[in-house]
Design a protein around this motif. Structure first.
Motif, PDB file in Angstrom:
ATOM      1  N   SER A 513      41.368  36.799  26.514  1.00  0.00           N
ATOM      2  CA  SER A 513      41.167  34.903  26.613  1.00  0.00           C
ATOM      3  C   SER A 513      41.295  35.018  28.025  1.00  0.00           C
ATOM      4  N   VAL A 514      40.462  34.491  28.740  1.00  0.00           N
ATOM      5  CA  VAL A 514      40.162  34.413  30.468  1.00  0.00           C
ATOM      6  C   VAL A 514      40.805  33.545  31.154  1.00  0.00           C
ATOM      7  N   SER A 515      41.461  33.932  32.502  1.00  0.00           N
ATOM      8  CA  SER A 515      41.222  32.632  33.325  1.00  0.00           C
ATOM      9  C   SER A 515      40.368  32.841  34.558  1.00  0.00           C
ATOM     10  N   PRO A 517      38.725  29.775  37.963  1.00  0.00           N
ATOM     11  CA  PRO A 517      38.256  28.537  37.771  1.00  0.00           C
ATOM     12  C   PRO A 517      36.897  27.999  37.407  1.00  0.00           C
ATOM     13  N   THR A 518      36.759  27.155  37.050  1.00  0.00           N
ATOM     14  CA  THR A 518      35.516  26.722  35.798  1.00  0.00           C
ATOM     15  C   THR A 518      34.773  25.772  37.584  1.00  0.00           C
ATOM     16  N   THR A 519      34.839  25.600  38.314  1.00  0.00           N
ATOM     17  CA  THR A 519      33.888  24.730  39.208  1.00  0.00           C
ATOM     18  C   THR A 519      34.451  25.799  41.100  1.00  0.00           C
ATOM     19  N   ILE A 520      33.406  26.074  40.749  1.00  0.00           N
ATOM     20  CA  ILE A 520      33.034  26.457  42.669  1.00  0.00           C
ATOM     21  C   ILE A 520      32.220  26.243  42.666  1.00  0.00           C
ATOM     22  N   ASP A 521      32.190  26.519  44.549  1.00  0.00           N
ATOM     23  CA  ASP A 521      31.217  25.635  45.511  1.00  0.00           C
ATOM     24  C   ASP A 521      30.464  26.957  46.534  1.00  0.00           C
ATOM     25  N   GLN A 522      29.826  26.211  46.910  1.00  0.00           N
ATOM     26  CA  GLN A 522      29.188  27.504  48.343  1.00  0.00           C
ATOM     27  C   GLN A 522      29.690  28.305  49.007  1.00  0.00           C
ATOM     28  N   CYS A 523      31.115  28.214  49.298  1.00  0.00           N
ATOM     29  CA  CYS A 523      31.817  29.061  49.986  1.00  0.00           C
ATOM     30  C   CYS A 523      33.015  29.760  48.971  1.00  0.00           C
ATOM     31  N   SER A 524      32.938  28.989  47.470  1.00  0.00           N
ATOM     32  CA  SER A 524      33.896  30.009  47.478  1.00  0.00           C
ATOM     33  C   SER A 524      33.646  31.191  47.025  1.00  0.00           C
ATOM     34  N   LEU A 525      35.075  32.014  46.532  1.00  0.00           N
ATOM     35  CA  LEU A 525      35.396  32.870  45.651  1.00  0.00           C
ATOM     36  C   LEU A 525      35.657  32.804  44.367  1.00  0.00           C
ATOM     37  N   LEU A 526      34.623  33.668  43.183  1.00  0.00           N
ATOM     38  CA  LEU A 526      35.128  33.759  41.761  1.00  0.00           C
ATOM     39  C   LEU A 526      35.806  35.128  41.635  1.00  0.00           C
ATOM     40  N   ASN A 527      37.154  34.673  40.764  1.00  0.00           N
ATOM     41  CA  ASN A 527      38.190  35.569  40.689  1.00  0.00           C
ATOM     42  C   ASN A 527      38.015  35.319  39.312  1.00  0.00           C
ATOM     43  N   LEU A 528      37.323  36.208  38.510  1.00  0.00           N
ATOM     44  CA  LEU A 528      38.087  36.041  37.046  1.00  0.00           C
ATOM     45  C   LEU A 528      38.755  37.059  36.178  1.00  0.00           C
ATOM     46  N   LYS A 529      39.805  37.026  35.654  1.00  0.00           N
ATOM     47  CA  LYS A 529      40.465  37.861  34.726  1.00  0.00           C
ATOM     48  C   LYS A 529      40.499  37.410  33.179  1.00  0.00           C
ATOM     49  N   ALA A 530      40.840  38.650  32.822  1.00  0.00           N
ATOM     50  CA  ALA A 530      40.853  38.635  31.126  1.00  0.00           C
ATOM     51  C   ALA A 530      42.044  39.135  30.555  1.00  0.00           C
ATOM     52  N   ALA A 531      42.676  39.140  29.397  1.00  0.00           N
ATOM     53  CA  ALA A 531      44.128  38.986  29.245  1.00  0.00           C
ATOM     54  C   ALA A 531      44.022  39.518  28.027  1.00  0.00           C
ATOM     55  N   SER A 532      44.114  40.802  27.584  1.00  0.00           N
ATOM     56  CA  SER A 532      44.301  41.091  25.926  1.00  0.00           C
ATOM     57  C   SER A 532      45.428  41.664  25.537  1.00  0.00           C
ATOM     58  N   ASP A 533      46.067  41.899  24.355  1.00  0.00           N
ATOM     59  CA  ASP A 533      47.332  41.457  24.071  1.00  0.00           C
ATOM     60  C   ASP A 533      47.580  43.645  23.477  1.00  0.00           C
ATOM     61  N   PHE A 611      44.912  27.190  35.746  1.00  0.00           N
ATOM     62  CA  PHE A 611      46.375  27.129  34.709  1.00  0.00           C
ATOM     63  C   PHE A 611      47.301  28.334  34.689  1.00  0.00           C
ATOM     64  N   GLN A 612      48.521  27.728  34.747  1.00  0.00           N
ATOM     65  CA  GLN A 612      49.496  29.213  34.460  1.00  0.00           C
ATOM     66  C   GLN A 612      50.436  28.933  33.799  1.00  0.00           C
ATOM     67  N   PRO A 613      50.870  29.999  32.467  1.00  0.00           N
ATOM     68  CA  PRO A 613      49.106  30.473  31.757  1.00  0.00           C
ATOM     69  C   PRO A 613      48.317  30.584  31.788  1.00  0.00           C
TER      70      PRO A 613
END
Length: 669
Positions: A513-515, A517-533, A611-613
Motif C-alpha cells: 500500500s502507498v500513503s 498527499p494526492t494534491t501538492i502545489d509549487q511550494c510543497s514537498l512530496l513524501n510518499l511511503k510504501a508499506a508491505s506485510d 489518511f492515518q492509517p
C-alpha cells in the motif's frame, strides 16, 4: 546348332572369355562368350551351434542363431535368402551386409518329428542376380546356386530342478505357495527343511515328462498309473501330494516331507509315466536341519559403527571351548561377518558367546527410517544345517532431511530422517546452541533477540528466528557435534554436517500500500511511503508512467520512502495528475502486484490531505477508525478552518450515511 558344354573346374574366381572353334574348316572360331567363376559361399562363426528339439537356443531371445556367410551377394531383404535346418524351413530375423558377404540372424525351427541329431543348416541366395558382364537386359541367364552349409545339432534337453521350497504351513487353496509365500505370508525355506518330517515341499522342474492329472485338484488321473516321488538321501522318500502345474517344459509338484537325520543329502526327483520303461530323474542337493536350536541376545541391536560387544546364548548347540570360535562357527549379520567372536562357555544345554558387530555401512547395507533389519545367524562350519538366527537391527545416526523456511521468513522447520533424542533437550530448553554449531549462519538467526528452538516431535525441530534475523535461503546451518542421535540412544551421534536452508515450497506474494498527499502545489514537498506485510524490508521499485523526468528521479529510490524537495523540481508540469507505480520484491524473490498512486500538482496553493492509517484491515467485530490529516502549503499566506466531507467510493456493502460525517475522523462500529 545347340551345344551343351561341360565346363572345367577353375582355380580362381573371375570372368573369362570362352571360345568355340571348329576342329576343321573355317571359319575356325564359331562363337565367343563370357563365363563367370565365383568362390563358393562359406558359412562360419555360427553363434549357437545347437538347440533343443523344440528349437530353444542359448541366444538372448531363446530361439535364434546367427552366422557369417562369406562370398555371398548383398541382400536387400530376408526374402532374398532361403534358410533350412535339414528339411525344416526357417526365416531371417535380421541381416547386415558387409563387403563380400552378409551376417544373418535366423529363427531356429523345431526339429523334424522332434528328433535329435545333426542336420545341415543351409543358406541359399534366391534374390535377383545382376546381369553378367556382356549380358543383355531382359535375357535369362542360368546361374549355379550360391549355397552355404554348416552342421547344426538338435538335442533332447536334460531334466533340471529350478527351485525347491519348503513350507511348514500351506496357504488355503489350490497350491501351497501363493505369490511365493507360505501360510501367513511366511517366506519358504530354499533347498532345506527341518528334520522333524513336517510341512510341504514344492519342486519346480524343467523338461520332465507330462503325466495326466486333474488340473482342478492336482490329483493324478486314476488311469494314469504314473509314479512321482523324491528321494532325499538314501533312506528318506517324499511322496507326491499333488501336481501343481505342467505347462510346456515346466512342471511343479508338491510332496509331503519325511523325517530324516540332520545334514546335506543328494536328492533325486523322479517322474515315470505309465508308458515309460524307466523314470526321468533330476538331481539336486537338500539339507535337513535341527530347528530346535534357539538363539537369544541381550540386546539384538547396535549402532551402525563402533558397536560394543554383546552376549548371545544358543540352546542345543555344543561347541568346543578349547578351539577358536572362527574354526567352529560362522557368525554373520545379514551379509556382513561379525567383527569378533569369543566363546564364554558351552555345554550340552547352552552355549554363551560374546559377539562384536561389524560396522554396518557397506554399499549394500540398506536403511529405512534409520534402521536396518538383518538376521543375526550362527552356523556350524562343519555342518551348515546346524545353527540358529534371530532378528537384529542396526541404527544409523539421524540426518537432516530438510530445513524449510516459512513464507514469512520468521521460522524454520528442521526435519530429520528418523526420530531423534531431541539433542537431550528438556521441554523447557529453548537454546539453539544445543543443536547447531556456532558458525556464521548460526549468528544470522539472531537479531535484536536470540532465536528459540522448540522440538515439535522427535522428528521435527521448529526454530523461531530472532527479531531482525538476517538468515536467508541458501545459508547453511551445521549440526553440533555429539548432540543428536536416535531416540532409543542406540545410534552414533550425527555428524557435524552443514545443510542448506530451503526456500518455502509455496511463496506468498507481498501485499503493498502507498500513503502520501494526492494534491501538492509549487511550494510543497512530496513524501510518499510504501508499506508491505513482508516481515523483512523488501526492495522497492518506483516509477512514473506519464512524466519522464519524474520517472528518472523515482528510479533512484529503492526503499519504502520517497522524499522530493520543496517545489518538487522534477515535476515540471503544473495542473496534471502524475501516475506513480511501486512494486516490492521480498527476500524470497516474490514480486508484489504494482500499486498505483496519483498526485495532482496544482498551480494554485492547496493543502495536502493524508489518511492515518493509509490502509486498514480489520475483522467484522472491530471498529474502523481513520483520521484525515491536513498539511497546509507553504505558498499559502493564511490558514483557515478545514471542512471535511467523507464519501464511499466502492465496497461490497454500503456504509450508512450517518457514519460519513464532516469532521476529520471517520468511525465505523
Amino acid at each position: 546348332m545347340t551345344l551343351s558344354l561341360l565346363m572345367p573346374a577353375f582355380t580362381s574366381a573371375g570372368v573369362f572369355t570362352c571360345r568355340i572353334e571348329r576342329v576343321e574348316g573355317s571359319p575356325k572360331v564359331l562363337t565367343e562368350f563370357l563365363y563367370e567363376y565365383f568362390n563358393p559361399p562359406v558359412a562360419s562363426n555360427l553363434e549357437q551351434s545347437d538347440a533343443t528339439v523344440k528349437g530353444q537356443t542359448a541366444a538372448k531371445d531363446g530361439a535364434s542363431t546367427a552366422l557369417r556367410i562369406s562370398n555371398f551377394p548383398a541382400i536387400a531383404s530376408g526374402a532374398d535368402v532361403s534358410v533350412t535346418f535339414g528339411s525344416q524351413k526357417s526365416y531371417v530375423l535380421s541381416f547386415t551386409n558387409f563387403k563380400g558377404g552378409v551376417w544373418l540372424q535366423v529363427m531356429v525351427p523345431p526339429a523334424l518329428n522332434l528328433s535329435p541329431g545333426v542336420v545341415a543348416l543351409k543358406v541359399q541366395y534366391v534374390g535377383a542376380e545382376a546381369i553378367p558382364r556382356g549380358g543383355v537386359t531382359g535375357q535369362t541367364y542360368v546361374r549355379a546356386p550360391k549355397v552355404a552349409s554348416v552342421d547344426f545339432t538338435y538335442f533332447v534337453p536334460q531334466p533340471e530342478v529350478l527351485a525347491v521350497r519348503w513350507c511348514e504351513g500351506c496357504q488355503t487353496g489350490r497350491t501351497c505357495l501363493v505369490n511365493g509365500r507360505c501360510l501367513k505370508g511366511v517366506r519358504p525355506k530354499e533347498n532345506s527343511a527341518p528334520l522333524r518330517g513336517v510341512g510341504t515341499l514344492t519342486v519346480v522342474l524343467r523338461n520332465m515328462p507330462v503325466v495326466p492329472h486333474n488340473p482342478l485338484t492336482g490329483e493324478l488321473a486314476a488311469a494314469a498309473k504314473a509314479s512321482i516321488s523324491a528321494s532325499l538321501g538314501s533312506t528318506s522318500v517324499a511322496s507326491l501330494s499333488r501336481v501343481v502345474f505342467q505347462d510346456g517344459d515346466l512342471s511343479a509338484f508338491e510332496l509331503s516331507m519325511p523325517s530324516a537325520s540332520a545334514g546335506e543329502v543328494l536328492a533325486e526327483m523322479s517322474v515315470q509315466p505309465a508308458d515309460a520303461p524307466v523314470p526321468t530323474t533330476a538331481s539336486f542337493t537338500f539339507t535337513f536341519f535341527d530347528d530346535n536350536i534357539a538363539l537369544s541376545c541381550s540386546a539384538c541391536r547396535a549402532p551402525s559403527s563402533s558397536a560394543a560387544p554383546f552376549r548371545v546364548t544358543i540352546s542345543s548347540f555344543l561347541i568346543s571351548t578349547s578351539l577358536a570360535a572362527s574354526d567352529q562357527i560362522s557368525v554373520t549379520f545379514g551379509s556382513e561377518a561379525a567383527a569378533a567372536v569369543t566363546i564364554l562357555s558351552s555345554n550340552g544345554t547352552l552355549t554363551v558367546l560374546m559377539i562384536t558387530p561389524p560396522s554396518y555401512e557397506c554399499a549394500s547395507c540398506s536403511y529405512a527410517g534409520g534402521v536396518a533389519a538383518v538376521e543375526l545367524a550362527v552356523v556350524s562350519r562343519t555342518d551348515a544345517s546346524r545353527g540358529a538366527s534371530s532378528p537384529f537391527t542396526f541404527w544409523t545416526a539421524p540426518v537432516i532431511s530438510t530445513i524449510a523456511m516459512d513464507q514469512l521468513g520468521l521460522q524454520l522447520a528442521v526435519t530429520f530422517d528418523h526420530s531423534t533424542n531431541r539433542a537431550s533437550m528438556s521441554s523447557s530448553d529453548r537454546s539453539c546452541g544445543q543443536v547447531f554449531a556456532d558458525e556464521t549462519a548460526f549468528a544470522k538467526m539472531s537479531g535484536i533477540t536470540a532465536p528459540k528452538c522448540v522440538w515439535a516431535t522427535a522428528l521435527t525441530l521448529n526454530v523461531f528466528l530472532g527479531v531482525g534475523a538476517t538468515l536467508v535461503p541458501g545459508d547453511k546451518l551445521t549440526l553440533k557435534a555429539s548432540a543428536v542421535r536416535s531416540a532409543n540412544l542406540v545410534s552414533p551421534y550425527s555428524e557435524s554436517k552443514a545443510t542448506s536452508v530451503a526456500t518455502p515450497e509455496f511463496l506468498k506474494e507481498p501485499s503493498l500500500s502507498v500513503s502520501g498527499p494526492t494534491t501538492i502545489d509549487q511550494c510543497s514537498l512530496l513524501n510518499l511511503k510504501a508499506a508491505s506485510d513482508s516481515p523483512r524490508p523488501p526492495d522497492f521499485a518506483w516509477r512514473c508512467f506519464n512524466h519522464p523526468g519524474l520517472n528518472t528521479a523515482l528510479q533512484a529510490f529503492t526503499t519504502s520512502q520517497v522524499d522530493l524537495a520543496g517545489g518538487t523540481p522534477d515535476m515540471t508540469v503544473l495542473d496534471i495528475t502524475y501516475e506513480i507505480g511501486v512494486t516490492a520484491t521480498d527476500m524470497f524473490g516474490s514480486l508484489s502486484k504494482e500499486v498505483m498512486f496519483t498526485v495532482f500538482k496544482a498551480a494554485a496553493p492547496a493543502p495536502q490531505l493524508y489518511f492515518q492509517p493509509a490502509s486498514a484491515a480489520v475483522t467484522r467485530d472491530l471498529m474502523v477508525e481513520v483520521r484525515a490529516v491536513t498539511v497546509f502549503s507553504q505558498c499559502m499566506d493564511t490558514k483557515s478552518e478545514m471542512l471535511f466531507k467523507w464519501a464511499q467510493v466502492s465496497g461490497p456493502t454500503t456504509i450508512p450515511a450517518a457514519y460519513l460525517g464532516t469532521i476529520s475522523q471517520l468511525r465505523i462500529p
